[in-house]
Write an enzyme that holds these catalytic residues in place. Sequence first.
Site, PDB file in Angstrom:
ATOM      1  N   GLU A   1       0.153  -0.829   0.225  1.00 58.35           N
ATOM      2  CA  GLU A   1      -0.259   0.021  -0.204  1.00 58.35           C
ATOM      3  C   GLU A   1       1.241   1.002  -0.093  1.00 58.35           C
ATOM      4  OE1 GLU A   1      -3.431   0.206  -0.259  1.00 58.35           O
ATOM      5  OE2 GLU A   1      -3.726  -2.280  -0.177  1.00 58.35           O
TER       6      GLU A   1
ATOM      7  N   GLU B   1      -1.819  -3.385  -9.445  1.00 58.44           N
ATOM      8  CA  GLU B   1      -1.666  -4.346  -8.086  1.00 58.44           C
ATOM      9  C   GLU B   1      -0.341  -5.396  -7.565  1.00 58.44           C
ATOM     10  OE1 GLU B   1      -3.041  -3.963  -5.160  1.00 58.44           O
ATOM     11  OE2 GLU B   1      -4.622  -2.083  -6.247  1.00 58.44           O
TER      12      GLU B   1
END
Length: 727
Positions: A451, A508
């Site tokens: 993240e 991602e």
Amino acid sequence: MVDSQYYLPNDIGVSALDCGEAFRLLSPKEQLYAHYLSRASWYGGLVVLLQTSPEATSIYVLLQRLFRKQTPVQLESVAAAAGLGPEEYQAFLVYASGLYANMGNYKSFGDTKFIPNLPKNKFKDLVWHSKAFQDSPSEVEALWNDCSHLLYSLETKQKQLGLGDKGITTYFSGNCGLEDAELAQRFLDSKNLSAYNTRLFKTKPVGEKRCYEVRLASAVKKDCTVDCEQDTPCGTYEFEDAVFTVCRGDYAPLMEKVSQNLEKAKAYAANENQKRMLEEYIKSFTFGSVNAHKEGSRFWIKDKGPIVESYIGFIESYRDPFGSRGEFEGFVAVVNKAMSARFARLVSSAEVLLPELPWPQAFEKDRFLKPDFTSLDVLTFAGSGIPAGINIPNYDDIRQTEGFKNVSLGNVLAVAYTTQKEKLTFLEENNKDTYIKWKGPSFEVQVGLHELLGHGSGKLFVQDEKENFNFDQNSVRNPETGELISSWYRGSETWDSKFSTIASSYEECRAECVGLYLCLNKQVLSIFGHEGEEAEEVVYINWLNMVRAGLLGLEFYTPESKSWRQAHMQARFVILRVLLEAGEGLVTLSETTGADGCPDAVIGLDRNKIHTVGKTAIQKFLCKLQVHKSTADVEGGRTLYEGYSAVTSDGSHDFLKLRETVLLRKEARKMFVQANTKVKGETVELLEYEGSAAGLIQSFTERFSEDAEELETHLLELSSHDASCWC
Ligand code: ZN
């Protein structure tokens, strides 16, 4: 034999949703705020029973009566005396847990009905032998008569939720069909009234005219004389060839308890936004006003990064077969201060960690910007099911202009990956204990890196509308070819607009690779408190989990359309392919036959090759991902990414066949056991339960211990009132 789709398996996973560390680190005031919001959520969550099926409420009350008199352990001997075998008793406990966890007898994911996996007469014998029955036989018998038929019925219409002939719904009275739903929607639109907190009942016709009742969820009843809010026009209206009566008071006793607890929470609010948000919510649940809920949501959006996060109301409309009525949900999630501190240290080390990434410095951002990321631990999630993340509000007008919040629910995600040893698929036997032991810590490292440094890293080369470049076109070179870069983003082009369909999964994948790559760094591991051998275990399990996730990801691939349904799972499959391609025995994937004679698979990872073969493979791949991304090279990026995403055969492995194995070995959706909170003097106590069917049941019997009987009476009254309107 009942189709196994319609009952929950006896060995279904039940996990405790661990919020202990996060909750204990809250200040007393924060704990009280969280407590009262939780109470409001739990009371409101009971609405879901009334929103699911006509019988759900009676089943719930029957189970509560049984378990309040006898715990699951005490009932076990009763069951034996009533002639139930251990498997049958377990099936009974699993059914009860399922009813609580889904707040009704239809699965919250998939909307199909589930019935107990034991004969009806055995269920009845157990009830008749129970203390609850012996203490008040006529009451319990009445409850049984009320629900037992539908509890077991699998008639076609009852197998799933739906409108009219298609299934069961309680958002509409049983005599409504699609045509009624459409007419009602036109009426609601004409009055500028939102359907979110309503239900529709078709009542007795008057003369030639069809009659409907639109009920708004509110604490005040329909005969209440309190001034009507302007936006909730209660009254009777002629519309087309029908008559509509808009009235308040749906779920009134529950809405009252929700409002009372929100009022108490207000005293412990951390700031003015929280206070005003609660005031609006109270108004909404008291008078049935969606506009007040929208106002509340506006304050909620402004309450940025709170320690105690919450949202409550009629939110998601998936389960209304017409798609416009919201199911009640209430959640309370809290910042894990210990974890946040570790994440903050990671961010403050960004300056030294980012240069470690495998691309030239010119490809890194000029200045590190911390991405907007919040991870919270769920304390309470009341409703039909728990998501792993939230992205609300759903009000489009507010999302467009005022924004929304996107929150990842850390302890829910963590549980989704952990499982009992017996159910840990596709791993070598000798890896399973290590996996279970280190899964939690390694997951936290991966999430933090993914993240913060994953999504937070890398530069896009841009030439803006005024022809200004954010890079030097005479010096930035492609590290692979050594040539000056020849493409970049122009004008208003963005990553999403250029890479469109693959943008989210590709990104991602880049973030996951950053996690794998940087977790090899000793400084990173030390930030998370892992040194020496322990640190090596964290690395090993993080990598092992990634290759396993790559295999599990195949579940989310649809061969018919050759498409992926889940960005993260596609990304992990791509990584698995890259690591398999690296060869040299780093990853092994073998197709086997399980003890049950059915196809199985085993995936292995050589821990001695992670720092060499593995690191090199990820380094090269990650660099390619970044170069294509930075240079807006859609063609190159697509070829690379879609190549690895293709579910075919790589010569050694038939991934389509492996997909079948993955589907065959798929674990049923887990159920979560949630804690209770209790005020003790000036402090709040956290009551935790074991991750089992018995623990889940106990959490529910203790949840409403103060006013259980009153609540059950209300619930039965509400349910029978609904039934009486269904002419
Ligand atoms: Zn991500």
